[in-house]
Design a protein around this motif. Structure first.
Motif, PDB file in Angstrom:
ATOM      1  N   HIS A   1       7.231  -1.748  -0.233  1.00  0.00           N
ATOM      2  CA  HIS A   1       7.879  -2.326  -1.491  1.00  0.00           C
ATOM      3  C   HIS A   1       6.702  -2.790  -2.529  1.00  0.00           C
ATOM      4  N   ARG A   2       5.601  -3.358  -2.053  1.00  0.00           N
ATOM      5  CA  ARG A   2       4.548  -3.627  -3.056  1.00  0.00           C
ATOM      6  C   ARG A   2       3.934  -2.783  -3.702  1.00  0.00           C
ATOM      7  N   PHE A   3       3.686  -1.464  -3.073  1.00  0.00           N
ATOM      8  CA  PHE A   3       3.330  -0.299  -3.583  1.00  0.00           C
ATOM      9  C   PHE A   3       4.169   0.217  -4.681  1.00  0.00           C
TER      10      PHE A   3
ATOM     11  N   VAL B   1       3.936   1.350  -8.821  1.00  0.00           N
ATOM     12  CA  VAL B   1       4.319   2.760  -9.145  1.00  0.00           C
ATOM     13  C   VAL B   1       5.488   2.664 -10.401  1.00  0.00           C
ATOM     14  N   ALA B   2       6.217   1.592 -10.289  1.00  0.00           N
ATOM     15  CA  ALA B   2       7.341   1.555 -11.376  1.00  0.00           C
ATOM     16  C   ALA B   2       6.740   1.330 -12.542  1.00  0.00           C
ATOM     17  N   GLU B   3       5.542   0.625 -12.811  1.00  0.00           N
ATOM     18  CA  GLU B   3       5.050   0.008 -13.808  1.00  0.00           C
ATOM     19  C   GLU B   3       3.981   1.166 -14.454  1.00  0.00           C
ATOM     20  N   ASP B   4       3.587   2.175 -13.616  1.00  0.00           N
ATOM     21  CA  ASP B   4       2.475   2.911 -13.861  1.00  0.00           C
ATOM     22  C   ASP B   4       2.888   4.126 -14.623  1.00  0.00           C
ATOM     23  N   PRO B   5       2.043   4.316 -16.094  1.00  0.00           N
ATOM     24  CA  PRO B   5       2.593   5.334 -16.795  1.00  0.00           C
ATOM     25  C   PRO B   5       2.093   6.892 -16.095  1.00  0.00           C
ATOM     26  N   LEU B   6       1.181   6.938 -15.310  1.00  0.00           N
ATOM     27  CA  LEU B   6       0.764   8.098 -14.784  1.00  0.00           C
ATOM     28  C   LEU B   6       1.729   8.725 -13.820  1.00  0.00           C
ATOM     29  N   LEU B   7       1.895   7.606 -12.883  1.00  0.00           N
ATOM     30  CA  LEU B   7       2.666   8.144 -11.498  1.00  0.00           C
ATOM     31  C   LEU B   7       4.182   8.025 -11.700  1.00  0.00           C
ATOM     32  N   ARG B   8       4.751   7.153 -12.427  1.00  0.00           N
ATOM     33  CA  ARG B   8       6.050   6.782 -12.433  1.00  0.00           C
ATOM     34  C   ARG B   8       6.808   8.309 -12.803  1.00  0.00           C
TER      35      ARG B   8
ATOM     36  N   HIS C   1      -5.060   3.129  -5.885  1.00  0.00           N
ATOM     37  CA  HIS C   1      -5.168   1.551  -6.391  1.00  0.00           C
ATOM     38  C   HIS C   1      -3.855   0.930  -6.104  1.00  0.00           C
ATOM     39  N   HIS C   2      -2.593   1.200  -6.388  1.00  0.00           N
ATOM     40  CA  HIS C   2      -1.378   0.675  -5.988  1.00  0.00           C
ATOM     41  C   HIS C   2      -1.409   0.610  -4.389  1.00  0.00           C
ATOM     42  N   MET C   3      -1.714   1.456  -3.733  1.00  0.00           N
ATOM     43  CA  MET C   3      -1.410   0.937  -2.349  1.00  0.00           C
ATOM     44  C   MET C   3      -2.445   0.267  -1.752  1.00  0.00           C
ATOM     45  N   GLY C   4      -3.712   0.261  -2.299  1.00  0.00           N
ATOM     46  CA  GLY C   4      -4.976  -1.009  -2.035  1.00  0.00           C
ATOM     47  C   GLY C   4      -4.464  -2.093  -2.280  1.00  0.00           C
ATOM     48  N   GLU C   5      -3.728  -2.367  -3.518  1.00  0.00           N
ATOM     49  CA  GLU C   5      -3.132  -3.697  -3.732  1.00  0.00           C
ATOM     50  C   GLU C   5      -2.197  -4.150  -2.798  1.00  0.00           C
ATOM     51  N   ALA C   6      -1.315  -3.138  -2.475  1.00  0.00           N
ATOM     52  CA  ALA C   6      -0.415  -3.587  -1.364  1.00  0.00           C
ATOM     53  C   ALA C   6      -1.003  -3.723  -0.067  1.00  0.00           C
TER      54      ALA C   6
END
Length: 133
Positions: free
Chosen positions: A29-31, A35-42, A99-104
């Motif tokens: 969920h945190r990941f 992703v939802a806010e990432d212009p490259l991944l979304r 990056h996002h997974m690391g934060e999660a």
């Protein structure tokens, strides 16, 4: 090890050791918040709602780490590279994913050895998924 795993003579799974389903649901969920806010991944996620992708990754990780086999029961063999082949995954996308997974992962506040084990797997998986230069 839990008392149950000791009495059965089996080592405790990583899944059980880190808190089971709630831990993996929190991680994914945190990941996906990132992703939802990432212009490259979304744009790599064609579904309007990220919920189905979140559920698939949650179930996959639960199964991979020793939990219920719901992912395979519902979807068959993971075939991760094949399932991601339609999407352009280059080094930049991999790095944003990490990056996002690391934060999660950090947010879980796992035991350092468990965090390292999880992170090593996620790094290997992210590098494996690269399919474009």
């Amino acid at each position: 090890m839990t008392q149950a795993s000791i009495s059965q003579g089996k080592p405790e799974s990583f899944y059980a050791r880190v808190g089971g389903e709630p831990t993996f649901r929190a991680l994914v969920h945190r990941f996906y918040e990132g992703v939802a806010e990432d212009p490259l991944l979304r744009p790599l996620y064609p579904e309007q709602d990220l919920g189905p992708a979140e559920e698939r990754l949650t179930l996959f990780l639960i199964q991979y780490w020793g939990g219920p086999t719901t992912y395979s029961d519902e979807r068959g063999h993971p075939r991760l590279r094949m399932r991601h082949a339609p999407f352009r995954v280059d080094a930049q996308a991999r790095d944003r994913w990490l990056h996002h997974m690391g934060e999660a992962v950090k947010d879980l506040k796992l035991d350092p050895a468990d965090e390292a084990e999880l992170w090593q797997y996620l790094e290997r998986a992210a590098h494996f998924m690269v399919n474009a230069e």
